[in-house]
Motif scaffolding. Sequence first.
Motif, PDB file in Angstrom:
ATOM      1  N   ASP A 123     -10.264   6.607   1.780  1.00  0.00           N
ATOM      2  CA  ASP A 123      -8.907   6.941   1.339  1.00  0.00           C
ATOM      3  C   ASP A 123      -8.933   7.961   0.212  1.00  0.00           C
ATOM      4  N   ALA A 124      -9.776   7.700  -0.780  1.00  0.00           N
ATOM      5  CA  ALA A 124      -9.859   8.602  -1.926  1.00  0.00           C
ATOM      6  C   ALA A 124     -10.433   9.956  -1.523  1.00  0.00           C
ATOM      7  N   ALA A 125     -11.425   9.960  -0.634  1.00  0.00           N
ATOM      8  CA  ALA A 125     -12.043  11.217  -0.212  1.00  0.00           C
ATOM      9  C   ALA A 125     -11.047  12.101   0.526  1.00  0.00           C
ATOM     10  N   ALA A 126     -10.182  11.494   1.346  1.00  0.00           N
ATOM     11  CA  ALA A 126      -9.224  12.265   2.134  1.00  0.00           C
ATOM     12  C   ALA A 126      -8.020  12.712   1.315  1.00  0.00           C
ATOM     13  N   SER A 127      -7.572  11.867   0.383  1.00  0.00           N
ATOM     14  CA  SER A 127      -6.357  12.176  -0.370  1.00  0.00           C
ATOM     15  C   SER A 127      -6.620  12.918  -1.671  1.00  0.00           C
ATOM     16  N   GLY A 128      -7.812  12.726  -2.242  1.00  0.00           N
ATOM     17  CA  GLY A 128      -8.120  13.350  -3.522  1.00  0.00           C
ATOM     18  C   GLY A 128      -7.488  12.650  -4.704  1.00  0.00           C
ATOM     19  N   VAL A 129      -6.965  11.449  -4.470  1.00  0.00           N
ATOM     20  CA  VAL A 129      -6.312  10.678  -5.531  1.00  0.00           C
ATOM     21  C   VAL A 129      -6.799   9.233  -5.473  1.00  0.00           C
ATOM     22  N   ASN A 130      -7.038   8.658  -6.647  1.00  0.00           N
ATOM     23  CA  ASN A 130      -7.394   7.243  -6.733  1.00  0.00           C
ATOM     24  C   ASN A 130      -6.307   6.524  -7.509  1.00  0.00           C
ATOM     25  N   THR A 131      -5.759   5.479  -6.919  1.00  0.00           N
ATOM     26  CA  THR A 131      -4.687   4.713  -7.554  1.00  0.00           C
ATOM     27  C   THR A 131      -5.155   3.279  -7.765  1.00  0.00           C
ATOM     28  N   VAL A 132      -5.008   2.810  -8.998  1.00  0.00           N
ATOM     29  CA  VAL A 132      -5.387   1.439  -9.349  1.00  0.00           C
ATOM     30  C   VAL A 132      -4.129   0.677  -9.722  1.00  0.00           C
ATOM     31  N   GLU A 133      -3.897  -0.439  -9.066  1.00  0.00           N
ATOM     32  CA  GLU A 133      -2.716  -1.259  -9.341  1.00  0.00           C
ATOM     33  C   GLU A 133      -3.146  -2.684  -9.644  1.00  0.00           C
ATOM     34  N   ARG A 134      -2.701  -3.169 -10.779  1.00  0.00           N
ATOM     35  CA  ARG A 134      -3.012  -4.537 -11.186  1.00  0.00           C
ATOM     36  C   ARG A 134      -1.763  -5.161 -11.813  1.00  0.00           C
ATOM     37  N   ASP A 135      -1.268  -6.220 -11.196  1.00  0.00           N
ATOM     38  CA  ASP A 135      -0.141  -6.976 -11.750  1.00  0.00           C
ATOM     39  C   ASP A 135       1.034  -6.084 -12.137  1.00  0.00           C
ATOM     40  N   GLY A 136       1.410  -5.196 -11.251  1.00  0.00           N
ATOM     41  CA  GLY A 136       2.569  -4.354 -11.490  1.00  0.00           C
ATOM     42  C   GLY A 136       2.302  -3.120 -12.320  1.00  0.00           C
ATOM     43  N   VAL A 137       1.083  -2.974 -12.858  1.00  0.00           N
ATOM     44  CA  VAL A 137       0.717  -1.789 -13.630  1.00  0.00           C
ATOM     45  C   VAL A 137      -0.065  -0.857 -12.724  1.00  0.00           C
ATOM     46  N   SER A 138       0.350   0.411 -12.676  1.00  0.00           N
ATOM     47  CA  SER A 138      -0.273   1.367 -11.769  1.00  0.00           C
ATOM     48  C   SER A 138      -0.791   2.577 -12.539  1.00  0.00           C
ATOM     49  N   HIS A 139      -1.961   3.050 -12.135  1.00  0.00           N
ATOM     50  CA  HIS A 139      -2.542   4.249 -12.754  1.00  0.00           C
ATOM     51  C   HIS A 139      -3.199   5.076 -11.660  1.00  0.00           C
ATOM     52  N   SER A 140      -2.956   6.377 -11.679  1.00  0.00           N
ATOM     53  CA  SER A 140      -3.545   7.289 -10.697  1.00  0.00           C
ATOM     54  C   SER A 140      -4.272   8.415 -11.414  1.00  0.00           C
ATOM     55  N   HIS A 141      -5.334   8.898 -10.787  1.00  0.00           N
ATOM     56  CA  HIS A 141      -6.052  10.058 -11.324  1.00  0.00           C
ATOM     57  C   HIS A 141      -6.643  10.853 -10.162  1.00  0.00           C
ATOM     58  N   ASP A 142      -6.919  12.124 -10.419  1.00  0.00           N
ATOM     59  CA  ASP A 142      -7.516  12.981  -9.398  1.00  0.00           C
ATOM     60  C   ASP A 142      -8.925  12.502  -9.069  1.00  0.00           C
ATOM     61  N   ALA A 143      -9.268  12.591  -7.800  1.00  0.00           N
ATOM     62  CA  ALA A 143     -10.610  12.194  -7.357  1.00  0.00           C
ATOM     63  C   ALA A 143     -11.041  13.114  -6.226  1.00  0.00           C
ATOM     64  N   HIS A 144     -11.236  14.385  -6.574  1.00  0.00           N
ATOM     65  CA  HIS A 144     -11.697  15.367  -5.592  1.00  0.00           C
ATOM     66  C   HIS A 144     -13.222  15.400  -5.632  1.00  0.00           C
TER      67      HIS A 144
END
Length: 345
Positions: A123-144
Amino acid sequence: MSAAATRPAFPFTALVGQAPLQRALLLAAIDPAIGGVLVSGPRGTAKSTAARALAALLPEGAFVTLPLGASEDKLIGTLDLEAALRESAVRFAPGLLARAHGGVLYVDEVNLLPDALVDVLLDAAASGVNTVERDGVSHSHDAHFVLVGTMNPEEGELRPQLLDRFGLMVELGTPYDAAQRQRIVKARLAFDADPQAFCAARETAQRALAQRIAAARDTLAKLAWSDAVHERAAQRCIEAAVDGLRADLVMLRAARALAAFEGADAVTPEHVDEVADCVLAHRRHAMPQRSDASSATEPQPAASTSRREEKHTERTSDADWGELPPEPVAAKAVKGVIPLPAKKR
């Protein structure tokens, strides 16, 4: 600093007998959205050497290895929930995907990883984005990054659903040509004897190749696909009887990356033909035999059809619709029944 930390990577331009693998890695480096490269082959075929060599050509030069026992948190990173609740601030502890940004993420024996972890990787390799979600808190960063997964077929296969999501695949074999084996071994021995001198002798070629990759990345978006290119990609995918349309998309991206690497003014059907093998190697189901005009556009049944299924088709071909074919039934002895005496001859 240890000697291992300062030891340079084997030069990409000095690899011997790895042309298909080198091309696939370069295409994935030019356009990471291709979805990574799966390398299948026995031990000792320079799979990790080639991946490290590619990382040395990229501006960031990051080479990150995912160990087999890694957890999902180690891969994608974690959120500091206490800080989020106490200070209303999101604090993110980066994982391996963040460290690999701009470089190469190498996964040895990817076929032995849990399916859920492979899903996250792809998923990360194809989209270039990594999203981490824990208990309603979400964080995304570039992952190219360029995902390079390796596997030894003797140790098991990937599920078809995961196999298809790797953009390109290269199958390596043990070289049995004596001259080629000597060239490979001599290059390795020379590198091991004096890595600095070996790399210095190829510094010009390495720098030129790194510049070609950077230039190809810059011109990638300027190249469009003509109807002729779309048609050739569709034809090659239909001939291979692939499932879905992912192969078409990957083939077009790979053809465009190749055109950009060669400095071409446009993507051509010939570029499609050149990348077709590594796009279809792990997706091909059947190669149809063309006997007439219709067979040229329609895939034939997969060659894996069992003989039992063929016999069933033969038995029922002349039957009425809905009629079940006769099946043999074993005879059973019934208690209390006196068998008739045999007739005298």
